[in-house]
Every structure is written in C-alpha cells, then in structure tokens.
Scaffold this motif. Structure first.
Motif, PDB file in Angstrom:
ATOM      1  N   ARG A 195       0.829  -1.220   0.000  1.00  0.00           N
ATOM      2  CA  ARG A 195       0.000   0.000   0.000  1.00  0.00           C
ATOM      3  C   ARG A 195       0.848   1.248   0.000  1.00  0.00           C
ATOM      4  NH1 ARG A 195      -3.676   0.120   5.130  1.00  0.00           N
ATOM      5  NH2 ARG A 195      -4.187   2.232   4.539  1.00  0.00           N
ATOM      6  N   VAL A 212      -8.457   3.714   4.427  1.00  0.00           N
ATOM      7  CA  VAL A 212      -8.598   2.308   4.828  1.00  0.00           C
ATOM      8  C   VAL A 212      -7.948   2.061   6.196  1.00  0.00           C
ATOM      9  CG1 VAL A 212      -7.909  -0.056   4.229  1.00  0.00           C
ATOM     10  CG2 VAL A 212      -8.609   1.550   2.428  1.00  0.00           C
ATOM     11  N   THR A 235      -7.547  -1.429   7.759  1.00  0.00           N
ATOM     12  CA  THR A 235      -7.904  -2.765   7.289  1.00  0.00           C
ATOM     13  C   THR A 235      -8.769  -3.530   8.294  1.00  0.00           C
ATOM     14  OG1 THR A 235      -5.799  -2.714   6.204  1.00  0.00           O
ATOM     15  CG2 THR A 235      -6.955  -4.803   6.177  1.00  0.00           C
ATOM     16  N   ASN A 267     -12.202  -1.929   8.480  1.00  0.00           N
ATOM     17  CA  ASN A 267     -12.960  -2.082   7.239  1.00  0.00           C
ATOM     18  C   ASN A 267     -13.603  -3.457   7.157  1.00  0.00           C
ATOM     19  OD1 ASN A 267     -11.527   0.344   6.655  1.00  0.00           O
ATOM     20  ND2 ASN A 267     -12.079   0.042   4.530  1.00  0.00           N
ATOM     21  N   LYS A 268     -12.859  -4.455   7.667  1.00  0.00           N
ATOM     22  CA  LYS A 268     -13.389  -5.816   7.610  1.00  0.00           C
ATOM     23  C   LYS A 268     -14.670  -5.913   8.463  1.00  0.00           C
ATOM     24  CE  LYS A 268     -12.028 -10.565   7.954  1.00  0.00           C
ATOM     25  NZ  LYS A 268     -11.746 -11.355   9.107  1.00  0.00           N
ATOM     26  N   GLU A 328      -2.389  -3.978   9.154  1.00  0.00           N
ATOM     27  CA  GLU A 328      -2.565  -2.927   8.142  1.00  0.00           C
ATOM     28  C   GLU A 328      -1.687  -3.178   6.938  1.00  0.00           C
ATOM     29  OE1 GLU A 328      -4.697  -0.291   7.823  1.00  0.00           O
ATOM     30  OE2 GLU A 328      -5.452  -1.452   9.498  1.00  0.00           O
ATOM     31  N   PRO A 385      -2.464  -7.550   5.372  1.00  0.00           N
ATOM     32  CA  PRO A 385      -3.719  -8.156   5.827  1.00  0.00           C
ATOM     33  C   PRO A 385      -3.906  -9.584   5.329  1.00  0.00           C
ATOM     34  CG  PRO A 385      -4.128  -6.397   4.227  1.00  0.00           C
ATOM     35  CD  PRO A 385      -2.675  -6.344   4.569  1.00  0.00           C
TER      36      PRO A 385
END
Ligand code: HEM
Length: 524
Positions: A76, A103, A105, A108-109, A221, A224
């Motif tokens: 990223r 984001v 991570t 967000n999940k 992060e 992931p």
C-alpha cells in the motif's frame, strides 16, 4: 526431477514473477506522489517504522523528505502529512478533496464502509448531518448534555469515595462514567457501576483500544492477507465487535418494541423515526445496518478516547502534585465547594483550561490521526495524489512540534498561557483533527474533560503510591492510538475528617508545595 521438486520450482518461479510485477507496478509513474524512503520488495518501508511508537521515525523522515512524504505499508502507498501547516492546507483549505475516509484494514473488515466513522460519499454526508443535529438536539432537550455530565461526575465521585483512600486502578470507573454520558444520549439511560454486563463491555472497549494501539494492528494494516491467517491477539477485535454488535442489536429490538414516534427518547429512536420518514427515498442511507454500525462507533469513539485522556490526565497530576495543587486552588477560588462545576466557570479558570489542553497535547491519544483518502485526483504541495490515495494526517506531528510548543516532550501547562497567566490558544492544538471530518464529539469531549476533572479535584486530592519521580509516563501501547500506562492512585477526600482516618502510604510522596512548573516530564 521428482514431481515434488518440479512443483516447488514452479511455485518459486511464480512468486518471483509476482514480486517482479509488483516492483514494476511500484515504479510505474502513475502519479506524482510525494517522495519517501525506497521500499523493499514485499516489506515496503516496514523496517523503517518502530513497533514501540510511530511518531519518532516519522519525524526523522520529515527531517529528510519534508512534511509530506510517501511510505509503502507492504504493497500500500500511503501519504503521511506531518506538519501543522500542511495539515491545515489539506484538511481545511482543501477540505472537500481530503474528506474521504481511508482504509483501516481491521476496521474495514468489520464495518465494510457502514456507520458514520467509516462511511464515504453521500452515505457519510447523510449520516454526519443526522448525527450532528441529533446529538445537538439531545443536548438542548429536557436535560442538557452539561447536566448529564454533571450528574455522572457526581456518581463517579460516589464510586471513587468507596475506595476510602486505598489505591485503585481508575481504568474501568473512568471508562464507565464517560461511557454513561454517551449511553444516556444513545440509549436514553445510564448503567450502574455494578452492572456486570456493562462492566464486561467496558473491558471489551478498553481491550479493543489496546489492540488498535498494538504492533499487531500495524502488521495487519501492512499485510492483511498474511496476518489474517496468523493466530495472535489481533483476532480478539473481531470477538469484541460481535459482543458489542449483540448488545446494540438487543437495545435496538427493545427500542423498536416501545417506540413512540411523537416522542423520541434517544438517538436510536430518532434514527428509527428517520428510517420511516425516508422510506420512500431511494437514495436514503437510513438502514438498520447504518444504525447498528453508527451506534457501535459512537459508543466506542465516545468512550475510550475521552477516558484515556482523563486517565493520562490523572497520572500527570499525581506525577506533578504542584500542578494539581494550582488547579485545586483555582477550583476553590472560582467554584468553591458548594456547587458543581459548570461550563461557564471555564472562562474564569485559565490555568485549569491550560492544564486540560496540555493533557490532551501531551497524551496525544490519536497520534497518526484516523486515515483519510482523497475523493478525487488532488494537487497538493506540488504533487498529484490520485483519487483514492490513503492519507494519514499525523496529528502528533502538530501536537509535538517544537515550532509551536517550546518544550514539546515536557508536560508544561505554560504552553497554553501568556505572560499574564491568561489562556493562550495555539494553532497546532489539533487533537480532534480539523476540517470536514473533525471529531463529531469534540464539544462533548471538551465538556466531559472540564467537568469531570474539576469535579474530581474539587472533591479529592489524587496521590500515587509511588514517588513522583518513579512514575513512568510511557504509553502502554502506541500504534494508531496511544494507550496510557496502567497505574494505581489514591483519592483522598478533601472535605471532612476522613483524611485523618485512613492509612497514609502516600505520605512517602514528596510534596514541596511550590508553584514551579515541572522541569522535565518526558514520555519514558
Ligand atoms: C478526547 C476525546 C476525543 C478525541 C481526542 C477524539 C479524536 C478524534 C479524531 C482524531 C477523529 C478523526 C478525525 C478525522 O477523521 O480527521 C475523530 C472522529 C470522530 N469522533 Fe472523536 N475524539 C474524541 C471524543 C469523541 C466523542 C466523545 C465522540 C462521541 C460522540 C466522538 C465521536 C467521533 C466520531 C463519530 C468521529 C468520526 C467523524 C467522521 O468521520 O465524520 N469522539 N475523533
């Protein structure tokens, strides 16, 4: 060649090809991103960061690349903004472009873009507008938010009084009090300090905060797709989320069964009414999913940030008893012992106001900010950030900037006072961030910090079982968030003769009673 060797060779060739393609993609000039250290294949710039705290390595990079630079978190690319000026330019002058939520991570999940904190675009605009006006309405309704906080502060005093001067860990009682304020708005009621179910939820919220401050979250992060399969404490967040989700869903069911649309009792009622009103609007974002996720996010954001700040605050006040004494002197002079602190006292209490600002500055609870992303291709400081680029607004870079704070690593209320002792604002005071995504609970948090801290110091003198010089201020964990270290304190009642009846282990604490500011108060 055996079949197994051929398979191994094939697999190795595939991996090398993938690394090669990934590297090529990194080199492709698809934009003009700010400069930054050269990334290693796969790892990116991970080795340049430190598990024990991100701010110091980021400051080193700022010295080398300037206040805006790019880091590779694994594959990223993330832009870091590391100065007060650049933060203002992005978040305020180019507010619309930088208003996307980036984001995170692990979150967000869980939330999948639902709920006001994690939403983007039209969904975020509708939820943000609704939350702002609803929180405000409940604040100006029958019982103002100020009154709710004043009441909760008294419950907290009674709870602390039960410790009878013995040392106690303030973590859960403080979280409980702060959470009760947001609960009274969101659920229409507070929870007793002995409510086991609620105590369990407080433990969960506290643990989630710790997880978000941990090295595991940073690893998650970055990688992931790998870290997801490795067992470790980062998986606890998902179990915690489920417990919070179940709790909120149960509350939602209770509200649905007893809803009177002409008389909303709390945030959930107001949301349910809005859902009904907007039913015919195909663009509306008032869904059950958004209600549940927003409620979880308000509950979490409204609890742990403020309570961690207060916990850091009490630790700083026991390390620097001379500062505590000066706040108490101001409390006694302006408020006295006979009425509860109120917000209109604050204007006449410059020293206390400066101490609270300095607690927030020093504690630096959200050091990296909450990630943003640019909502369109954005020209910024001579670079071009393509739409969707993740941006970390490093709030800690402003809060600890020596250009704005004479001695940023020291706890020094003078950072917010002028020569005559008047309160002095500082442009780099950005603990709540700035611009369109500025913390939605900023005014609520400021009220809580002032009213609870002054009420506690009106009623108690706080002391540590340790000598002040032995108190370590290093955060317990430092990643996305800074978690204060664990500690115990004694709360000695100020009124009546109780003081003389309890054991006095705190007498080992040196108290010179002087008014000097502390000489050096560094993290660690
Ligand atoms: C000392 C206490 C607090 C601190 C330091 C703090 C800090 C922050 C920060 C840094 C952000 C991210 C802003 C950005 O995206 O740039 C944020 C967002 C947010 N905060 Fe707070 N906060 C505090 C208390 C609260 C409270 C009490 C509430 C309860 C209502 C709250 C609700 C929120 C929400 C809903 C957002 C998301 C806003 C959005 O995305 O539009 N916060 N906060």
């Amino acid at each position: 060649m055996e079949l197994r060797d051929a398979a191994t060779l094939f697999l190795t060739a595939c991996i090398l090809c993938l690394v090669f393609l990934w590297e090529r993609k990194q080199r492709r000039p698809r934009s003009k991103l700010p400069p930054g250290p050269i990334p290693l294949p796969l790892l990116g710039n991970l080795l340049q960061l430190r598990a024990s705290g991100m701010l110091k390595p980021l400051m080193k990079m700022r010295a080398r690349y300037g206040p805006v630079f790019t880091l590779h978190l694994g594959p990223r690319q993330v832009v870091f903004i590391c100065s007060c000026e650049a933060l203002k330019e992005a978040l305020v002058d180019q507010a619309k472009e930088f208003s996307g939520r980036g984001v995170v991570t692990s979150l967000n999940k869980l939330f999948d873009g639902y709920g006001v904190v994690m939403a983007n675009g039209d969904r975020w605009e509708q939820l943000r507008r609704f939350c702002t006006s609803t929180l405000r309405n409940f604040g100006t309704g029958k019982r103002s938010i100020e009154e709710r906080i004043q009441d909760e502060a008294q419950y907290l005093v009674e709870e602390i009084r039960k410790t009878k001067g013995s040392p106690f860990d303030p973590t859960l009682v403080i979280s409980h009090a702060i959470s009760n304020v947001i609960c009274s708005v969101v659920f229409g009621n507070r929870f007793d300090y002995t409510d086991q179910k609620f105590l369990h939820l407080m433990g969960i919220i506290n643990d989630t905060f710790l997880e978000l401050s941990s090295v595991w979250t940073m690893l998650y992060e970055t990688f992931p797709s790998i870290v997801r399969y490795i067992p470790g404490p980062h998986h606890r967040i998902f179990g915690h989320y489920k417990a919070l989700h179940d709790f909120i869903t149960e509350r939602l069911r209770m509200n649905q069964q007893t809803l009177d649309p002409s008389c909303p009792r709390d945030f959930i009622d107001s949301f349910l009414i809005k859902m009904e009103e907007e039913k015919q609007n195909p663009q509306n974002e008032f869904s059950t999913r958004n209600l549940v996720e927003t409620t979880i996010q308000l509950f979490f954001a409204g609890t742990e940030t403020t309570s961690s700040t207060l916990r850091y605050g009490f630790l700083l006040l026991v390390k620097y008893p001379e500062i505590q004494e000066k706040v108490q002197e101001e409390v006694d002079r302006v408020i006295g012992q006979n009425h509860s602190p109120a917000m209109n006292d604050r204007g006449r209490m410059p020293y206390t106001n400066a101490v609270i600002h300095e607690i927030q500055r020093f504690a630096n609870i959200v050091p990296l900010g909450v990630p943003h992303k640019v909502t369109c291709d954005t020209h910024f400081q001579g670079y071009l950030l393509p739409k969707g680029t993740d941006v970390f607004p490093v709030l800690g870079a402003a809060l600890w900037d020596p250009k704005y704070f004479k001695d940023p690593e020291s706890f020094h209320p003078g950072h917010f006072l002028d020569e005559e002792g008047h309160f002095k604002k500082n442009d780099a005071f950005l603990p709540f961030s700035s611009g369109k995504r500025v913390c939605l609970g900023k005014s609520l948090a400021l009220m809580e910090l002032f009213l609870i801290l002054t009420t506690i110091l009106q009623r108690f003198t706080l002391k540590s079982p340790k000598l002040p010089q032995e108190i370590d201020l290093t955060p317990k964990a430092s990643g996305f968030l800074n978690a204060p270290p664990d500690y115990k304190l004694h709360a000695i009642p100020r009124e009546g003769g109780l003081e003389s009846t309890i054991g006095e282990p705190w007498q080992t604490v040196e108290q010179d009673g002087g008014n000097d500011e502390p000489k050096a108060a560094r993290h660690g």
